[in-house]
Design a protein around this motif. Structure first.
Motif, PDB file in Angstrom:
ATOM      1  N   UNK A  11      37.848  42.222  28.736  1.00 53.15           N
ATOM      2  CA  UNK A  11      37.100  42.657  29.923  1.00 53.15           C
ATOM      3  C   UNK A  11      36.290  43.911  29.650  1.00 53.15           C
ATOM      4  N   UNK A  12      36.828  44.810  28.832  1.00 52.81           N
ATOM      5  CA  UNK A  12      36.110  46.041  28.490  1.00 52.81           C
ATOM      6  C   UNK A  12      34.808  45.732  27.752  1.00 52.81           C
ATOM      7  N   UNK A  13      34.808  44.668  26.945  1.00 54.75           N
ATOM      8  CA  UNK A  13      33.566  44.262  26.278  1.00 54.75           C
ATOM      9  C   UNK A  13      32.509  43.920  27.327  1.00 54.75           C
ATOM     10  N   UNK A  14      32.915  43.185  28.365  1.00 57.21           N
ATOM     11  CA  UNK A  14      31.958  42.824  29.422  1.00 57.21           C
ATOM     12  C   UNK A  14      31.432  44.062  30.129  1.00 57.21           C
ATOM     13  N   UNK A  15      32.328  44.969  30.507  1.00 58.06           N
ATOM     14  CA  UNK A  15      31.932  46.154  31.275  1.00 58.06           C
ATOM     15  C   UNK A  15      31.144  47.147  30.424  1.00 58.06           C
ATOM     16  N   UNK A  16      31.643  47.420  29.221  1.00 55.40           N
ATOM     17  CA  UNK A  16      31.028  48.462  28.389  1.00 55.40           C
ATOM     18  C   UNK A  16      29.787  47.981  27.653  1.00 55.40           C
ATOM     19  N   UNK A  17      29.463  46.683  27.748  1.00 57.95           N
ATOM     20  CA  UNK A  17      28.223  46.192  27.156  1.00 57.95           C
ATOM     21  C   UNK A  17      27.033  46.395  28.091  1.00 57.95           C
ATOM     22  N   UNK A  18      27.317  46.841  29.321  1.00 59.61           N
ATOM     23  CA  UNK A  18      26.217  47.194  30.215  1.00 59.61           C
ATOM     24  C   UNK A  18      25.575  48.489  29.710  1.00 59.61           C
ATOM     25  N   UNK A  19      24.249  48.554  29.682  1.00 60.73           N
ATOM     26  CA  UNK A  19      23.579  49.733  29.118  1.00 60.73           C
ATOM     27  C   UNK A  19      24.041  51.069  29.717  1.00 60.73           C
ATOM     28  N   UNK A  20      24.304  51.115  31.012  1.00 62.75           N
ATOM     29  CA  UNK A  20      24.720  52.371  31.645  1.00 62.75           C
ATOM     30  C   UNK A  20      26.137  52.799  31.249  1.00 62.75           C
ATOM     31  N   UNK A  21      26.909  51.899  30.635  1.00 67.60           N
ATOM     32  CA  UNK A  21      28.277  52.234  30.218  1.00 67.60           C
ATOM     33  C   UNK A  21      28.423  52.426  28.713  1.00 67.60           C
ATOM     34  N   UNK A  22      27.315  52.373  27.991  1.00 67.62           N
ATOM     35  CA  UNK A  22      27.357  52.530  26.531  1.00 67.62           C
ATOM     36  C   UNK A  22      28.019  53.858  26.161  1.00 67.62           C
ATOM     37  N   UNK A  23      29.005  53.787  25.260  1.00 67.29           N
ATOM     38  CA  UNK A  23      29.699  54.987  24.794  1.00 67.29           C
ATOM     39  C   UNK A  23      30.836  55.453  25.685  1.00 67.29           C
ATOM     40  N   UNK A  24      31.066  54.771  26.799  1.00 66.05           N
ATOM     41  CA  UNK A  24      32.144  55.159  27.716  1.00 66.05           C
ATOM     42  C   UNK A  24      33.422  54.400  27.373  1.00 66.05           C
ATOM     43  N   UNK A  25      34.489  54.725  28.076  1.00 59.99           N
ATOM     44  CA  UNK A  25      35.780  54.073  27.897  1.00 59.99           C
ATOM     45  C   UNK A  25      36.190  53.442  29.217  1.00 59.99           C
ATOM     46  N   UNK A  26      36.769  52.237  29.136  1.00 57.62           N
ATOM     47  CA  UNK A  26      37.328  51.586  30.322  1.00 57.62           C
ATOM     48  C   UNK A  26      38.841  51.787  30.285  1.00 57.62           C
ATOM     49  N   UNK A  27      39.375  52.454  31.310  1.00 58.77           N
ATOM     50  CA  UNK A  27      40.805  52.751  31.403  1.00 58.77           C
ATOM     51  C   UNK A  27      41.478  51.772  32.355  1.00 58.77           C
ATOM     52  N   UNK A  28      42.788  51.539  32.126  1.00 56.61           N
ATOM     53  CA  UNK A  28      43.566  50.744  33.067  1.00 56.61           C
ATOM     54  C   UNK A  28      43.723  51.519  34.369  1.00 56.61           C
ATOM     55  N   UNK A  29      43.518  50.843  35.483  1.00 57.24           N
ATOM     56  CA  UNK A  29      43.794  51.415  36.792  1.00 57.24           C
ATOM     57  C   UNK A  29      44.973  50.729  37.448  1.00 57.24           C
ATOM     58  N   UNK A  30      45.280  49.509  36.975  1.00 56.22           N
ATOM     59  CA  UNK A  30      46.408  48.783  37.524  1.00 56.22           C
ATOM     60  C   UNK A  30      46.477  47.369  36.995  1.00 56.22           C
ATOM     61  N   UNK A  31      47.664  46.800  37.121  1.00 55.85           N
ATOM     62  CA  UNK A  31      47.898  45.408  36.741  1.00 55.85           C
ATOM     63  C   UNK A  31      48.618  44.765  37.919  1.00 55.85           C
ATOM     64  N   UNK A  32      48.023  43.721  38.468  1.00 55.57           N
ATOM     65  CA  UNK A  32      48.615  43.015  39.605  1.00 55.57           C
ATOM     66  C   UNK A  32      48.714  41.524  39.310  1.00 55.57           C
ATOM     67  N   UNK A  33      49.609  40.870  40.025  1.00 49.58           N
ATOM     68  CA  UNK A  33      49.758  39.408  39.951  1.00 49.58           C
ATOM     69  C   UNK A  33      49.894  38.909  38.519  1.00 49.58           C
ATOM     70  N   UNK A  34      50.556  39.673  37.674  1.00 53.03           N
ATOM     71  CA  UNK A  34      50.717  39.296  36.270  1.00 53.03           C
ATOM     72  C   UNK A  34      51.866  38.299  36.126  1.00 53.03           C
ATOM     73  N   UNK A  35      51.585  37.207  35.411  1.00 50.43           N
ATOM     74  CA  UNK A  35      52.589  36.175  35.181  1.00 50.43           C
ATOM     75  C   UNK A  35      52.573  35.775  33.716  1.00 50.43           C
ATOM     76  N   UNK A  36      53.771  35.736  33.117  1.00 53.00           N
ATOM     77  CA  UNK A  36      53.942  35.294  31.744  1.00 53.00           C
ATOM     78  C   UNK A  36      54.502  33.877  31.793  1.00 53.00           C
ATOM     79  N   UNK A  37      53.766  32.928  31.225  1.00 53.40           N
ATOM     80  CA  UNK A  37      54.133  31.524  31.400  1.00 53.40           C
ATOM     81  C   UNK A  37      54.626  30.852  30.122  1.00 53.40           C
TER      82      UNK A  37
END
Length: 142
Positions: A70-96
């Protein structure tokens, strides 16, 4: 299709070995979606302790691989170049299902909501078309 090899991925996200958990991006749309892969080998550092008698990839690392995708998708936007995407939360996580040496994990993260630097991604990891992890991931770009 927008394909990225590991060197191109490293130009977008800051993760490095041994914590870079995606090997390639098959396709991505900046700010919207990324689809990547992790080829799991017996030589992964985490298998030494998880578990020596039955190697299983830790679920939290699969979630991290989804977040990096997901960080590749977000940080590939020109305005996010060189930034870092941090975790804010994990919800509805299921290990199957388990992920073991020899598996190739397909990682897909769709950005479903974004307001300013905060957003939510719907993430799914599969092996051989079988779902292994689903989660809703909240991120913050900083």
């Amino acid at each position: 299709m927008n394909h990225l090899n590991v060197e191109q991925i490293k130009e977008i996200i800051p993760h490095r070995h041994p914590f870079l958990l995606i090997d390639e991006i098959e396709d991505y749309v900046p700010g919207k979606l990324a689809i990547g892969y992790k080829c799991v080998t017996y030589h992964e550092d985490f298998f030494a302790g998880h578990f020596p008698q039955e190697p299983v990839m830790p679920g939290v690392l699969i979630v991290e691989a989804l977040a990096q995708t997901g960080a590749v998708a977000i940080l590939s936007e020109p305005e996010n170049k060189g930034k870092i995407a941090y975790f804010g939360g994990i919800n509805k996580c299921r290990f199957k299902n388990k992920v073991v040496p020899g598996d190739k994990i397909r990682l897909e993260t769709k950005i479903v909501k974004q307001k300013g630097p905060v957003g939510i991604g719907e993430a799914t990891a599969t092996v051989d078309k079988k779902t292994v992890v689903t989660a809703e991931l909240t991120f913050m770009v900083g």
